[in-house]
Design a protein around this motif. Sequence first.
Motif, PDB file in Angstrom:
ATOM      1  N   GLN A  78       0.841  -1.191   0.000  1.00 34.19           N
ATOM      2  CA  GLN A  78       0.000   0.000   0.000  1.00 34.19           C
ATOM      3  C   GLN A  78       0.877   1.242   0.000  1.00 34.19           C
ATOM      4  O   GLN A  78       1.688   1.433   0.914  1.00 34.19           O
ATOM      5  CB  GLN A  78      -0.911   0.020   1.227  1.00 34.19           C
ATOM      6  N   PRO A  79       0.765   2.103  -1.012  1.00 30.80           N
ATOM      7  CA  PRO A  79       1.475   3.383  -0.949  1.00 30.80           C
ATOM      8  C   PRO A  79       0.808   4.304   0.061  1.00 30.80           C
ATOM      9  O   PRO A  79      -0.418   4.424   0.105  1.00 30.80           O
ATOM     10  CB  PRO A  79       1.341   3.918  -2.377  1.00 30.80           C
ATOM     11  N   LEU A  80       1.625   4.938   0.901  1.00 28.97           N
ATOM     12  CA  LEU A  80       1.110   5.862   1.915  1.00 28.97           C
ATOM     13  C   LEU A  80       1.294   7.309   1.490  1.00 28.97           C
ATOM     14  O   LEU A  80       1.165   8.204   2.309  1.00 28.97           O
ATOM     15  CB  LEU A  80       1.823   5.617   3.252  1.00 28.97           C
ATOM     16  N   GLY A  81       1.585   7.517   0.255  1.00 28.24           N
ATOM     17  CA  GLY A  81       1.824   8.852  -0.260  1.00 28.24           C
ATOM     18  C   GLY A  81       2.748   8.738  -1.451  1.00 28.24           C
ATOM     19  O   GLY A  81       3.156   7.647  -1.846  1.00 28.24           O
ATOM     20  N   PRO A  82       3.129   9.859  -2.040  1.00 27.74           N
ATOM     21  CA  PRO A  82       3.987   9.806  -3.222  1.00 27.74           C
ATOM     22  C   PRO A  82       5.413   9.363  -2.929  1.00 27.74           C
ATOM     23  O   PRO A  82       6.175   9.130  -3.843  1.00 27.74           O
ATOM     24  CB  PRO A  82       3.959  11.253  -3.734  1.00 27.74           C
ATOM     25  N   ALA A  83       5.800   9.240  -1.646  1.00 28.09           N
ATOM     26  CA  ALA A  83       7.194   8.927  -1.331  1.00 28.09           C
ATOM     27  C   ALA A  83       7.330   7.832  -0.282  1.00 28.09           C
ATOM     28  O   ALA A  83       8.370   7.719   0.350  1.00 28.09           O
ATOM     29  CB  ALA A  83       7.906  10.197  -0.851  1.00 28.09           C
ATOM     30  N   ARG A  84       6.302   7.001  -0.120  1.00 27.97           N
ATOM     31  CA  ARG A  84       6.380   5.991   0.937  1.00 27.97           C
ATOM     32  C   ARG A  84       5.493   4.802   0.587  1.00 27.97           C
ATOM     33  O   ARG A  84       4.352   4.987   0.162  1.00 27.97           O
ATOM     34  CB  ARG A  84       5.940   6.609   2.278  1.00 27.97           C
ATOM     35  N   GLU A  85       6.027   3.581   0.752  1.00 26.51           N
ATOM     36  CA  GLU A  85       5.258   2.371   0.513  1.00 26.51           C
ATOM     37  C   GLU A  85       5.536   1.376   1.636  1.00 26.51           C
ATOM     38  O   GLU A  85       6.648   1.321   2.165  1.00 26.51           O
ATOM     39  CB  GLU A  85       5.637   1.704  -0.824  1.00 26.51           C
ATOM     40  N   ILE A  86       4.521   0.599   1.992  1.00 30.40           N
ATOM     41  CA  ILE A  86       4.702  -0.477   2.954  1.00 30.40           C
ATOM     42  C   ILE A  86       4.300  -1.792   2.298  1.00 30.40           C
ATOM     43  O   ILE A  86       3.425  -1.830   1.436  1.00 30.40           O
ATOM     44  CB  ILE A  86       3.872  -0.262   4.241  1.00 30.40           C
ATOM     45  N   ARG A  87       4.954  -2.876   2.698  1.00 24.39           N
ATOM     46  CA  ARG A  87       4.684  -4.195   2.142  1.00 24.39           C
ATOM     47  C   ARG A  87       4.625  -5.198   3.294  1.00 24.39           C
ATOM     48  O   ARG A  87       5.434  -5.139   4.215  1.00 24.39           O
ATOM     49  CB  ARG A  87       5.766  -4.601   1.136  1.00 24.39           C
ATOM     50  N   THR A  88       3.699  -6.122   3.195  1.00 18.25           N
ATOM     51  CA  THR A  88       3.532  -7.154   4.206  1.00 18.25           C
ATOM     52  C   THR A  88       3.324  -8.493   3.521  1.00 18.25           C
ATOM     53  O   THR A  88       2.571  -8.583   2.554  1.00 18.25           O
ATOM     54  CB  THR A  88       2.324  -6.851   5.121  1.00 18.25           C
ATOM     55  N   VAL A  89       3.984  -9.522   4.025  1.00 21.70           N
ATOM     56  CA  VAL A  89       3.904 -10.863   3.445  1.00 21.70           C
ATOM     57  C   VAL A  89       3.767 -11.881   4.569  1.00 21.70           C
ATOM     58  O   VAL A  89       4.465 -11.805   5.581  1.00 21.70           O
ATOM     59  CB  VAL A  89       5.153 -11.195   2.602  1.00 21.70           C
ATOM     60  N   VAL A  90       2.857 -12.837   4.364  1.00 21.48           N
ATOM     61  CA  VAL A  90       2.729 -13.995   5.252  1.00 21.48           C
ATOM     62  C   VAL A  90       2.791 -15.241   4.380  1.00 21.48           C
ATOM     63  O   VAL A  90       2.060 -15.333   3.388  1.00 21.48           O
ATOM     64  CB  VAL A  90       1.415 -13.964   6.056  1.00 21.48           C
ATOM     65  N   ALA A  91       3.667 -16.178   4.727  1.00 23.86           N
ATOM     66  CA  ALA A  91       3.834 -17.394   3.934  1.00 23.86           C
ATOM     67  C   ALA A  91       3.883 -18.603   4.855  1.00 23.86           C
ATOM     68  O   ALA A  91       4.402 -18.530   5.972  1.00 23.86           O
ATOM     69  CB  ALA A  91       5.105 -17.332   3.086  1.00 23.86           C
ATOM     70  N   VAL A  92       3.342 -19.712   4.361  1.00 22.50           N
ATOM     71  CA  VAL A  92       3.361 -20.982   5.085  1.00 22.50           C
ATOM     72  C   VAL A  92       3.925 -22.032   4.135  1.00 22.50           C
ATOM     73  O   VAL A  92       3.519 -22.101   2.968  1.00 22.50           O
ATOM     74  CB  VAL A  92       1.957 -21.386   5.561  1.00 22.50           C
ATOM     75  N   GLN A  93       4.856 -22.846   4.631  1.00 21.33           N
ATOM     76  CA  GLN A  93       5.453 -23.888   3.809  1.00 21.33           C
ATOM     77  C   GLN A  93       5.460 -25.205   4.577  1.00 21.33           C
ATOM     78  O   GLN A  93       5.784 -25.246   5.765  1.00 21.33           O
ATOM     79  CB  GLN A  93       6.871 -23.517   3.395  1.00 21.33           C
ATOM     80  N   HIS A  94       5.131 -26.280   3.864  1.00 17.87           N
ATOM     81  CA  HIS A  94       5.092 -27.625   4.447  1.00 17.87           C
ATOM     82  C   HIS A  94       6.021 -28.517   3.638  1.00 17.87           C
ATOM     83  O   HIS A  94       5.881 -28.637   2.410  1.00 17.87           O
ATOM     84  CB  HIS A  94       3.664 -28.167   4.407  1.00 17.87           C
ATOM     85  N   THR A  95       6.999 -29.132   4.315  1.00 20.28           N
ATOM     86  CA  THR A  95       7.964 -30.022   3.672  1.00 20.28           C
ATOM     87  C   THR A  95       7.900 -31.381   4.355  1.00 20.28           C
ATOM     88  O   THR A  95       8.452 -31.555   5.445  1.00 20.28           O
ATOM     89  CB  THR A  95       9.393 -29.452   3.755  1.00 20.28           C
ATOM     90  N   PRO A  96       7.231 -32.362   3.760  1.00 20.62           N
ATOM     91  CA  PRO A  96       7.069 -33.671   4.415  1.00 20.62           C
ATOM     92  C   PRO A  96       8.156 -34.667   4.015  1.00 20.62           C
ATOM     93  O   PRO A  96       8.930 -34.442   3.083  1.00 20.62           O
ATOM     94  CB  PRO A  96       5.709 -34.126   3.893  1.00 20.62           C
ATOM     95  N   ASN A  97       8.189 -35.772   4.739  1.00 18.99           N
ATOM     96  CA  ASN A  97       9.002 -36.944   4.387  1.00 18.99           C
ATOM     97  C   ASN A  97      10.481 -36.631   4.244  1.00 18.99           C
ATOM     98  O   ASN A  97      11.146 -37.076   3.303  1.00 18.99           O
ATOM     99  CB  ASN A  97       8.484 -37.585   3.094  1.00 18.99           C
ATOM    100  N   VAL A  98      11.011 -35.845   5.161  1.00 15.70           N
ATOM    101  CA  VAL A  98      12.447 -35.578   5.190  1.00 15.70           C
ATOM    102  C   VAL A  98      13.102 -36.576   6.139  1.00 15.70           C
ATOM    103  O   VAL A  98      12.666 -36.730   7.289  1.00 15.70           O
ATOM    104  CB  VAL A  98      12.732 -34.141   5.645  1.00 15.70           C
ATOM    105  N   GLN A  99      14.148 -37.257   5.682  1.00 15.93           N
ATOM    106  CA  GLN A  99      14.834 -38.251   6.497  1.00 15.93           C
ATOM    107  C   GLN A  99      15.861 -37.568   7.391  1.00 15.93           C
ATOM    108  O   GLN A  99      16.634 -36.724   6.948  1.00 15.93           O
ATOM    109  CB  GLN A  99      15.537 -39.279   5.604  1.00 15.93           C
ATOM    110  N   GLY A 100      15.841 -37.941   8.681  1.00 11.28           N
ATOM    111  CA  GLY A 100      16.777 -37.393   9.649  1.00 11.28           C
ATOM    112  C   GLY A 100      17.029 -38.365  10.770  1.00 11.28           C
ATOM    113  O   GLY A 100      16.756 -39.575  10.651  1.00 11.28           O
ATOM    114  N   GLN A 101      17.523 -37.844  11.878  1.00 17.19           N
ATOM    115  CA  GLN A 101      17.867 -38.703  13.014  1.00 17.19           C
ATOM    116  C   GLN A 101      16.649 -39.461  13.530  1.00 17.19           C
ATOM    117  O   GLN A 101      16.744 -40.616  13.938  1.00 17.19           O
ATOM    118  CB  GLN A 101      18.488 -37.861  14.134  1.00 17.19           C
TER     119      GLN A 101
END
Length: 570
Positions: free
Chosen positions: A232-255
């Motif tokens: 969202q621009p807050l005026g001619p000289a300022r912008e804000i950005r927001t991001v929300v992300a979710v990631q799922h990584t299954p079946n990873v082999q480990g200890q």
Amino acid sequence: MHIGVLSEVIRRSCQIAILCALIAAEAIPALAAGLSTAVVGVVRDSKGTPQMGAMVELMAADSTVIAQAYTALNGAFSFEHVVPGTYAMKATGASFLPTLRENLRIRGNKTVINLTLNTLFEAIQWLPAEPRSPDEPADDWKWTLRSSSNRPLLRFLQDGPLVVVTGADSQSGPQLEARVVLSASSRDFGQSAPHGAFEIEHSSDNGGHLILRAEFGPDVSHNDQYLVGYEQPLGPAREIRTVVAVQHTPNVQGQGGSQNFEAIIFRGAESVHLGPNFKAAFGNQIQAVRGPNQITNSAPFADLSWHSGGASVAYSVATSPVVQSADTIADSATLAPQFSETGGVLRIQHGLHQELRAEDDTSGLRALIAVYRDQVRNPVIAGGGFPFPSDYVDGNLLFDPLGQVLRVAGPDYSGSGFKAEIERKLGEGTWVSFGYAQGITIVSPVPARNLTVSEALAALNAQRSQALTAAVSGRMLHTGTHVRASYRWQPAGTLTPVDLFDNSAQDAFLSLVVRQPIHCGRLLPNGTEALIAVRNLLAQGYRPFLTSDGSTLYFAQANRAVQGGLSFSF
């Protein structure tokens, strides 16, 4: 009956006569004095302050000046006896760019047209934040400020730049764009199977931009990622950005055997223009990764830059290689969590990167030099092979069985570095670039005997190294084919880039990307492209070692991968 027909003929004749009279009135102003109208309005600046003494010109459709007027103390102006028709209106004031409104349809007894004068700095804010060349493809889903039809655009004429605003009758409003991507495996950790992606961007009429993205594999056994972002621009000289992300990584082999990893990422950034030549951008990422245990990490960043013409000087600081810029916080390539395990405990790659750089693009040859200093903690080392169950005992190895891709945590390191780049346009749509970098990398020696995973990790060490880069890219104008070939050389055994925080660096060793627009009439939608990407074509930089149980593993900067796919834009 005959009377009714005669009446209808008379009525139609009168309508035709009136229409002819109106057409003649527009074509011959001398005969249209009785149909003229008045045009009034106010000239203001971008803050709404009326501008006295501004010159306003009323122009015909062919840009011929019909009349001139100057604004009064309250910024008001007026034109009397204007013949209805289509016009343009231009306003000029001291210390402002001229403003032009086109396709103005003047009708009725009085028409009100208000004009806004902008400075060059204010007008630039409405242009794309990171403009792309017409020859450059949109490889990534970028944050972009696209100018709607009712916003200022710069047009460069012989007498200088001009702010152009479409007429009030133009159809403008929210914009909607969508993109579907179907691609094969990229052999990245957690992304080693064919997958699809759906992206949608909505640009509202108040300047807001909404991004929605979903990436998913063929079934629940593959990774998936979902993102929502808003700008969202807050005026001619300022912008804000927001991001929300979710990631799922299954079946990873480990200890602990087969494990599922979930990550949630919150990102926020703000860009502020402090005058016509100075820009500041800063933001933060909060990331939580859950597997056998859970870890949370905060990664702030900031960038300060000064520019004049094609020259710029900038200072940046970042704490994560994947999030360093307000303009790229929604890029898909930056969202994969960089985590590993040490002793069965989750670790996230982070550090501190400070960089001072200077760039010049005033002579048609872009040149960049930069010095930097890094402190890196838990660097992620990639590789592949076929581990045995005993290789997981110490809890230092994560393995994605779909693509035979492994991930470990390397030793911490710190040090300073230097890099330089030059880029030149050879012809229409073709660029060539060369680069040199020097800094600290992690190196794997050639083992003299079979090693366990823990012993192989203990043998890794940090050394000063060099890198040479060459790349050529271009687009064939007749077919629209875009080709990019690059080669980044580093000494054998180096497992990380010389500058880990350089997100613009080419992939290690020989890589090739081809994008081809496809036109099949109505069979495929417009905006269909085919993609072929080959990474590390010659399979260079592999450091194999045979573990004590007989399994063959290797470390590598980049796994060799051949990826193809289709992209549909709507």
